[in-house]
Design a protein around this motif. Structure first.
Motif, mmCIF file in Angstrom:
data_model
loop_
_atom_site.group_PDB
_atom_site.id
_atom_site.type_symbol
_atom_site.label_atom_id
_atom_site.label_comp_id
_atom_site.label_asym_id
_atom_site.label_seq_id
_atom_site.Cartn_x
_atom_site.Cartn_y
_atom_site.Cartn_z
ATOM 1 N N LYS A 61 0.963 -1.226 -0.281
ATOM 2 C CA LYS A 61 0.275 0.022 -0.386
ATOM 3 C C LYS A 61 0.884 1.391 -0.498
ATOM 4 N N THR A 62 1.478 1.995 -1.090
ATOM 5 C CA THR A 62 1.472 2.885 -0.935
ATOM 6 C C THR A 62 0.879 4.485 -1.591
ATOM 7 N N ASP A 63 0.821 5.099 -1.611
ATOM 8 C CA ASP A 63 0.446 6.736 -2.536
ATOM 9 C C ASP A 63 -0.564 6.379 -3.316
ATOM 10 N N THR A 64 -2.060 6.579 -3.116
ATOM 11 C CA THR A 64 -2.871 6.054 -4.097
ATOM 12 C C THR A 64 -2.709 6.722 -5.813
ATOM 13 N N LYS A 65 -2.549 8.231 -5.923
ATOM 14 C CA LYS A 65 -2.364 8.978 -6.659
ATOM 15 C C LYS A 65 -1.278 8.428 -7.864
ATOM 16 N N ALA A 66 0.018 8.082 -6.879
ATOM 17 C CA ALA A 66 0.978 7.447 -7.759
ATOM 18 C C ALA A 66 1.803 6.315 -7.629
ATOM 19 N N VAL A 67 0.237 5.182 -8.115
ATOM 20 C CA VAL A 67 0.555 3.625 -7.803
ATOM 21 C C VAL A 67 -0.736 3.156 -9.085
ATOM 22 N N ASN B 282 -9.507 8.242 -18.163
ATOM 23 C CA ASN B 282 -8.723 8.694 -18.435
ATOM 24 C C ASN B 282 -7.415 9.431 -17.568
ATOM 25 N N ALA B 283 -8.137 9.993 -16.655
ATOM 26 C CA ALA B 283 -7.067 10.800 -16.061
ATOM 27 C C ALA B 283 -6.334 10.332 -15.105
ATOM 28 N N VAL B 284 -6.125 8.780 -14.958
ATOM 29 C CA VAL B 284 -5.510 7.979 -14.405
ATOM 30 C C VAL B 284 -4.014 7.607 -15.852
ATOM 31 N N LEU B 285 -4.851 7.483 -16.814
ATOM 32 C CA LEU B 285 -4.168 6.814 -17.736
ATOM 33 C C LEU B 285 -3.480 8.016 -18.815
ATOM 34 N N SER B 286 -3.818 8.915 -18.547
ATOM 35 C CA SER B 286 -3.162 10.479 -19.743
ATOM 36 C C SER B 286 -1.661 10.838 -18.806
ATOM 37 N N GLU C 227 -5.527 16.784 -10.679
ATOM 38 C CA GLU C 227 -6.354 17.915 -11.250
ATOM 39 C C GLU C 227 -8.040 17.696 -10.949
ATOM 40 N N LEU C 228 -7.938 16.195 -11.377
ATOM 41 C CA LEU C 228 -9.828 15.834 -11.045
ATOM 42 C C LEU C 228 -10.884 16.238 -9.856
ATOM 43 N N LEU C 229 -9.433 15.401 -9.256
ATOM 44 C CA LEU C 229 -10.425 15.668 -7.408
ATOM 45 C C LEU C 229 -10.731 16.940 -7.249
ATOM 46 N N HIS C 230 -9.826 17.995 -7.396
ATOM 47 C CA HIS C 230 -9.840 19.353 -7.514
ATOM 48 C C HIS C 230 -11.277 20.190 -7.988
ATOM 49 N N SER C 231 -10.829 19.728 -9.580
ATOM 50 C CA SER C 231 -12.006 19.799 -9.887
ATOM 51 C C SER C 231 -13.531 19.119 -9.499
ATOM 52 N N ILE C 232 -14.251 18.792 -9.064
ATOM 53 C CA ILE C 232 -14.401 18.074 -8.042
ATOM 54 C C ILE C 232 -14.609 18.715 -6.817
#
Length: 289
Positions: free
Chosen positions: A29-35, A153-157, A165-170
């Motif tokens: 288990k590590t940082d979500t956004k980085a994995v 798409n956010a994860v893959l791009s 950035e997507l989470l901040h927009s939400i």
């Protein structure tokens, strides 16, 4: 009646020692956004079968073989119409043994799954614990805030950057509320365990000068009834228009990275958008109440 117990790696349960194998069933288990963007397979599908058994794999451990009917595949070599996911924990008779940092699976759930490769046994690994399993509701994840395609798409791009950035927009969209609607601006401390009698202070506006029928709701994903919002019961210590002090309830699992939040509903029945800046570190299981 079915009950649930939380189990941690190395805990003694039913007379057997549950040992952790870091190389099987779950990536570290590590940082979500980085994995998440490192997943070799991304699929959307539905849980159709769960078989739980004790397996002698570097020691006796309780495992569930979760069969997923694949409805869409967004990344990876084709997996066919079904795949098998191995996760620690599961049902033993009427008792559910939940392994630390590993989500529970229920038949009928529609899920977005982030997976890695396949083991020599032909089963897949769930990436990063709870972050690798997202509940899909009407084509959306993160509590109905983000379309599945937008999240993938956010994860893959661009991996962590695009997802952040997507989470901040939400969060920005959630902040645009009508006048008079309750609005949470902060929860202190920003991380608390659930079900241990620990209180938090919630600040904001339009909570109402008196509680009346007002409530605070913490998202929970481990209770036997499945995901939903749970309340502190009678454990409210103060309530004003701008500040509430209450306990974090059993079964709560609010977490910013997964889109699981905290809400306030005032005495008039008007509910705030989710506040996503609070994290439950550990929650006592309902069976341990």
């Amino acid at each position: 009646m079915k009950t649930m117990f939380s189990i941690a790696a190395g805990s003694f349960c039913l007379g057997l020692l549950l040992l952790v194998s870091p190389s099987y069933g779950l990536l570290e288990k590590t940082d979500t956004k980085a994995v998440l963007y490192q997943a070799t397979h991304i699929v959307q599908g539905r849980v159709v079968q769960i078989n739980t058994e004790w397996i002698d794999y570097n020691g006796i451990q309780l495992w569930s073989r979760v069969t997923i009917r694949v409805e869409r595949q967004m990344k990876g070599e084709p997996v066919g119409s079904t795949l098998i996911l191995m996760v620690r924990g599961g049902w033993v008779g009427g008792t559910y043994l939940e392994a630390e940092d590993i989500p529970r699976f229920d038949i009928g759930e529609e899920l977005l799954l982030f997976l890695v490769g396949s083991s020599p046994e032909g089963t897949f690994k769930l990436i990063n614990g709870y972050a690798g399993k997202l509940l899909v509701e009407q084509g959306k994840v993160m509590g109905g805030r983000i379309r599945v395609d937008d999240y993938v798409n956010a994860v893959l791009s661009d991996g962590p950057k695009a997802l952040e950035e997507l989470l901040h927009s939400i969060r920005r969209a959630s902040a645009k509320v009508l006048a008079g609607t309750p609005q949470i601006t902060g929860v202190s401390p920003s991380k608390r365990d659930g079900g241990r009698g620990l209180d938090v202070t919630i600040t904001g506006e339009n909570f109402g000068s008196q509680r009346g029928m007002g409530t605070v709701k913490f998202f929970g994903n481990i209770k036997s009834g499945g995901p939903g919002y749970y309340e502190p019961g009678g454990d409210y210590f103060s309530w004003s228009d701008t500040k509430i002090v209450c306990n974090v309830p059993i079964a709560s699992s609010a977490n910013d990275e997964y889109g699981w939040g905290v809400r306030v509903r005032n005495a008039d029945g008007v509910e705030s958008p989710d506040y996503l800046g609070f994290d439950v570190g550990f929650s006592v299981s309902p069976a341990l109440e």
